[in-house]
Write an enzyme that holds these catalytic residues in place. Sequence first.
Site, short mmCIF file in Angstrom:
data_model
loop_
_atom_site.label_atom_id
_atom_site.label_comp_id
_atom_site.label_asym_id
_atom_site.label_seq_id
_atom_site.Cartn_x
_atom_site.Cartn_y
_atom_site.Cartn_z
N TYR A 141 -15.25 -5.79 3.30
CA TYR A 141 -16.39 -5.87 4.21
C TYR A 141 -17.13 -7.14 3.84
O TYR A 141 -17.58 -7.29 2.70
CB TYR A 141 -17.33 -4.67 4.03
CG TYR A 141 -16.93 -3.44 4.80
CD1 TYR A 141 -16.72 -3.49 6.18
CD2 TYR A 141 -16.80 -2.21 4.17
CE1 TYR A 141 -16.37 -2.34 6.89
CE2 TYR A 141 -16.46 -1.06 4.87
CZ TYR A 141 -16.24 -1.15 6.23
OH TYR A 141 -15.90 -0.02 6.94
N ASP A 169 -14.90 -4.17 12.48
CA ASP A 169 -15.38 -3.29 13.55
C ASP A 169 -16.64 -2.51 13.19
O ASP A 169 -17.05 -1.63 13.94
CB ASP A 169 -14.27 -2.30 13.93
CG ASP A 169 -13.80 -1.45 12.75
OD1 ASP A 169 -14.32 -1.64 11.62
OD2 ASP A 169 -12.91 -0.61 12.94
N HIS A 262 -11.35 2.73 13.61
CA HIS A 262 -12.00 3.25 12.41
C HIS A 262 -11.94 4.80 12.40
O HIS A 262 -12.83 5.48 11.92
CB HIS A 262 -13.46 2.79 12.38
CG HIS A 262 -13.97 2.45 11.00
ND1 HIS A 262 -14.18 1.18 10.56
CD2 HIS A 262 -14.37 3.24 9.98
CE1 HIS A 262 -14.67 1.19 9.33
NE2 HIS A 262 -14.78 2.44 8.95
#
Length: 369
Positions: A141, A169, A262
């Site tokens: 991330y 996302d 996700h």
Amino acid sequence: MTTPLAKLTQIPPTVAAVADYEVLARERVSPGAWAYLDGGAADELTARENRAAFARLHLRTRVLRDLTNGNTTCELFGTRLRAPILLAPVAYQKLAYPDGELATVLGASAMRMAMVVSTQASVALEDIAQEAQTPLWFQLYIQHDRDFTLRLVRRAEAAGIRALVVSVDAPISGLRNREQRMGFAFPGGVEPVNLRGLMPLPRATGEALFDSPLITRAATWRDIENLREATKLPLVLKGIMTAEDAERALVAGADGLIVSNHGGRVLDGQPATIEVLSEIAGAVSGRVPILLDGGIRRGSDVFKALALGASAVLIGRAFVHGLAAAGAVGVAHVLRILHAELEATMVLTGCRDISAISPASIRQAGLRT
Ligand SMILES: Cc1cc2nc3c(=O)[nH]c(=O)nc-3n(C[C@H](O)[C@H](O)[C@H](O)COP(=O)(O)O)c2cc1C
Ligand SMILES: CCCCCCC(=O)C(=O)O
């Protein structure tokens, strides 16, 4: 019939499929932890749709083919894998089982299947790598502090990570109503240890999300281009759901894509991943490998994803359920079940190896094939 693995490890004889682990897992974790581990965003329509869409696809069987010397191996980014099934990045695995990611990596290693370690793992990346006897990838991330982010990449390189998966996302967390209704909060001892030392984001000064530091400092395509320059690791973008973004990712230098919503945990209302795979595969046209996750609970789901253009799949909740129910053994057993089901599906559809699985292996709706 009890499998040899079950005999060795006291897996309940009633476990025949991955879905059986879901039942056991739910009994073994607190209701709050279950809401986090199993839940999706809002009404969880996308989370359910990921699975329902697989059920709508039907297989085309070809019979009497010679299948001797068949196998499930595949190659991704220069590494030969035993099967095109990887463990998806999942944060905070200590919520599911006390040893968390250390149990997962043991299970993955026992089955020689690759694992993607989350930025928000509850065990340090280096400690997981120390135990790994199977290929590891690292999910990144991009943090508001880009120097800190780069240090994470360097740690991943030093730990022997084989690929960098950048999740694109989730600039913000999903609105997970199930967790909100449970009043879920992370218990002490479950924290994102790889992010220790990261200064918190400055507090938002106004009401508007668009003006908050979460958005003003969020990653953009420029960050992907910078990462491309900064590391030689294969760069895989996770969370691509349109042909346009797939094209853009290739321009930015991505070496691979993961078609992912996700697991329906971020934005409810997205389509099932298997529904958009063909569109993205068409746009990419073999230039880079495409992986897919979302809703995979059967080896036949793996097969369907490969048929529609994926080079491999990742599983999330499926292994989390095994982990919560039985630790490393549960993870290994889930992988074993999926692998055995994939082999059986290949045999029964007449596919000797992964390259034999093609769109012709799926019945196209409305066509008499
Ligand atoms: C409990 C949980 C935590 C997750 N944490 C992450 C994460 O840290 N990073 C990430 O990119 N995806 C994360 N995901 C999403 C998974 O990588 C994957 O996209 C998703 O689980 C696939 O759907 P499935 O659960 O139906 O297999 C998480 C999923 C779950 C269930
Ligand atoms: C800003 C998004 C943080 C999410 C961290 C963990 C995760 O990905 C999940 O699905 O949960």
